[in-house]
Design a protein around this motif. Structure first.
Motif, short mmCIF file in Angstrom:
data_model
loop_
_atom_site.label_atom_id
_atom_site.label_comp_id
_atom_site.label_asym_id
_atom_site.label_seq_id
_atom_site.Cartn_x
_atom_site.Cartn_y
_atom_site.Cartn_z
N MET A 1 0.83 -1.19 0.00
CA MET A 1 0.00 0.00 0.00
C MET A 1 0.88 1.26 0.00
O MET A 1 0.60 2.23 -0.72
CB MET A 1 -0.91 0.00 1.23
CG MET A 1 -1.97 1.07 1.18
SD MET A 1 -3.14 0.85 2.51
CE MET A 1 -2.72 2.25 3.50
N ALA A 2 1.94 1.26 0.78
CA ALA A 2 2.86 2.40 0.83
C ALA A 2 3.50 2.63 -0.54
O ALA A 2 3.60 3.76 -1.02
CB ALA A 2 3.92 2.19 1.89
N PHE A 3 3.91 1.54 -1.18
CA PHE A 3 4.54 1.65 -2.50
C PHE A 3 3.53 2.17 -3.53
O PHE A 3 3.85 3.05 -4.33
CB PHE A 3 5.10 0.29 -2.94
CG PHE A 3 5.73 0.32 -4.30
CD1 PHE A 3 6.96 0.92 -4.50
CD2 PHE A 3 5.07 -0.22 -5.40
CE1 PHE A 3 7.53 0.98 -5.75
CE2 PHE A 3 5.63 -0.18 -6.66
CZ PHE A 3 6.87 0.42 -6.84
N ASN A 4 2.31 1.63 -3.51
CA ASN A 4 1.27 2.07 -4.44
C ASN A 4 0.93 3.54 -4.23
O ASN A 4 0.71 4.28 -5.20
CB ASN A 4 0.02 1.20 -4.31
CG ASN A 4 0.24 -0.19 -4.86
OD1 ASN A 4 1.14 -0.42 -5.67
ND2 ASN A 4 -0.57 -1.15 -4.40
N THR A 5 0.87 3.98 -2.99
CA THR A 5 0.61 5.40 -2.69
C THR A 5 1.73 6.27 -3.24
O THR A 5 1.48 7.33 -3.82
CB THR A 5 0.46 5.60 -1.17
OG1 THR A 5 -0.58 4.77 -0.69
CG2 THR A 5 0.17 7.05 -0.83
N VAL B 1 3.80 5.55 -5.76
CA VAL B 1 3.74 5.53 -7.23
C VAL B 1 2.60 6.42 -7.72
O VAL B 1 2.75 7.19 -8.67
CB VAL B 1 3.59 4.08 -7.75
CG1 VAL B 1 3.24 4.07 -9.23
CG2 VAL B 1 4.86 3.29 -7.50
N SER B 2 1.47 6.36 -7.06
CA SER B 2 0.32 7.18 -7.44
C SER B 2 0.64 8.67 -7.29
O SER B 2 0.31 9.47 -8.17
CB SER B 2 -0.88 6.80 -6.57
OG SER B 2 -1.96 7.63 -6.84
N ALA B 3 1.28 9.02 -6.20
CA ALA B 3 1.67 10.42 -5.98
C ALA B 3 2.67 10.88 -7.03
O ALA B 3 2.58 12.00 -7.55
CB ALA B 3 2.25 10.59 -4.58
N TRP B 4 3.60 10.01 -7.41
CA TRP B 4 4.59 10.36 -8.44
C TRP B 4 3.90 10.56 -9.79
O TRP B 4 4.21 11.51 -10.50
CB TRP B 4 5.65 9.25 -8.53
CG TRP B 4 6.63 9.52 -9.62
CD1 TRP B 4 7.71 10.34 -9.58
CD2 TRP B 4 6.62 8.97 -10.95
NE1 TRP B 4 8.37 10.35 -10.78
CE2 TRP B 4 7.71 9.51 -11.63
CE3 TRP B 4 5.78 8.08 -11.60
CZ2 TRP B 4 7.99 9.19 -12.95
CZ3 TRP B 4 6.05 7.75 -12.91
CH2 TRP B 4 7.15 8.31 -13.58
N LYS B 5 2.94 9.70 -10.14
CA LYS B 5 2.21 9.84 -11.41
C LYS B 5 1.44 11.15 -11.44
O LYS B 5 1.45 11.86 -12.44
CB LYS B 5 1.26 8.66 -11.61
CG LYS B 5 1.93 7.37 -12.03
CD LYS B 5 0.90 6.26 -12.21
CE LYS B 5 1.55 4.95 -12.60
NZ LYS B 5 0.56 3.86 -12.73
N GLU B 6 0.75 11.44 -10.34
CA GLU B 6 -0.02 12.68 -10.27
C GLU B 6 0.89 13.89 -10.39
O GLU B 6 0.57 14.86 -11.09
CB GLU B 6 -0.81 12.73 -8.97
CG GLU B 6 -1.75 13.90 -8.89
CD GLU B 6 -2.57 13.91 -7.62
OE1 GLU B 6 -2.97 15.03 -7.22
OE2 GLU B 6 -2.79 12.85 -7.03
N CYS B 7 2.02 13.83 -9.75
CA CYS B 7 3.00 14.93 -9.82
C CYS B 7 3.49 15.10 -11.26
O CYS B 7 3.62 16.22 -11.75
CB CYS B 7 4.16 14.66 -8.87
SG CYS B 7 5.39 15.97 -8.86
N SER B 8 3.76 14.01 -11.94
CA SER B 8 4.22 14.07 -13.34
C SER B 8 3.16 14.69 -14.24
O SER B 8 3.48 15.52 -15.10
CB SER B 8 4.56 12.67 -13.85
OG SER B 8 5.63 12.13 -13.13
#
Length: 136
Positions: A22-26, A28-35
Motif C-alpha cells: 500500500m505504501a509503494f502504491n501510494t 507511485v500514485s503520488a509520483w504519477k499525479e505529480c508528473s
C-alpha cells in the motif's frame, strides 16, 4: 522530565502495521499525479509564452504601420500647408481677395483634420477581419 511523565495516563493506541504494498502504491500514485501536473503546468507556461510572443509581434507590426502612416501623413500635410501659404503670399502680393479667401479656407480645412483620428481609424481597419485592403 521523561516521556512517561509527559504522556501521563494517555490511553494506549495500537500502531497499525504498515502495508509495504500500500505504501509503494501510494508513492507511485503520488509520483504519477505529480508528473501529470508538471506536464500540464509546462504546457500552460508554453501557451503563455506563445500568447506573449504573438502579441508582442502584433504590437511591433502595428507600431511600424502607425509610424510609417504618421510620417507620410505629416510630410504630406507639411507640403500641402507650405504650398497653401505660398499661394496665400502670392494672393496677398497681387491683392487678389478671392485667392486669399479660398487659401485661408483651405488652410483651416486642412488643420481641422486630425491625423491621429485617421490613424485610429487605420488601426481599427487593420484589426477588422472584414477589411480586405487598406490604402495609405
Amino acid at each position: 522530565m521523561t516521556i512517561k511523565k509527559l504522556l501521563g495516563n494517555m490511553p494506549k493506541m495500537p500502531v497499525p502495521t504498515p502495508d509495504p504494498n500500500m505504501a509503494f502504491n501510494t508513492l507511485v500514485s503520488a509520483w504519477k499525479e505529480c508528473s501529470i501536473v508538471t506536464e500540464q503546468e509546462k504546457t500552460k507556461r508554453e501557451n503563455i509564452r506563445s500568447y506573449r510572443d504573438v502579441n508582442i509581434k502584433a504590437i511591433e507590426e502595428n507600431s511600424a504601420i502607425l509610424k510609417l502612416y504618421l510620417e507620410k501623413t505629416f510630410a504630406e500635410r507639411s507640403t500641402v500647408i507650405h504650398g497653401m501659404f505660398d499661394r496665400l503670399d502670392a494672393g496677398i502680393a497681387s491683392g487678389n481677395l478671392d485667392v486669399i479667401s479660398a487659401t485661408i479656407a483651405a488652410i483651416v480645412d486642412v488643420t481641422k483634420q486630425s491625423p491621429l483620428a485617421a490613424a485610429r481609424e487605420l488601426i481599427g481597419n487593420y484589426r477588422d477581419p472584414n477589411v480586405a485592403m487598406i490604402e495609405i
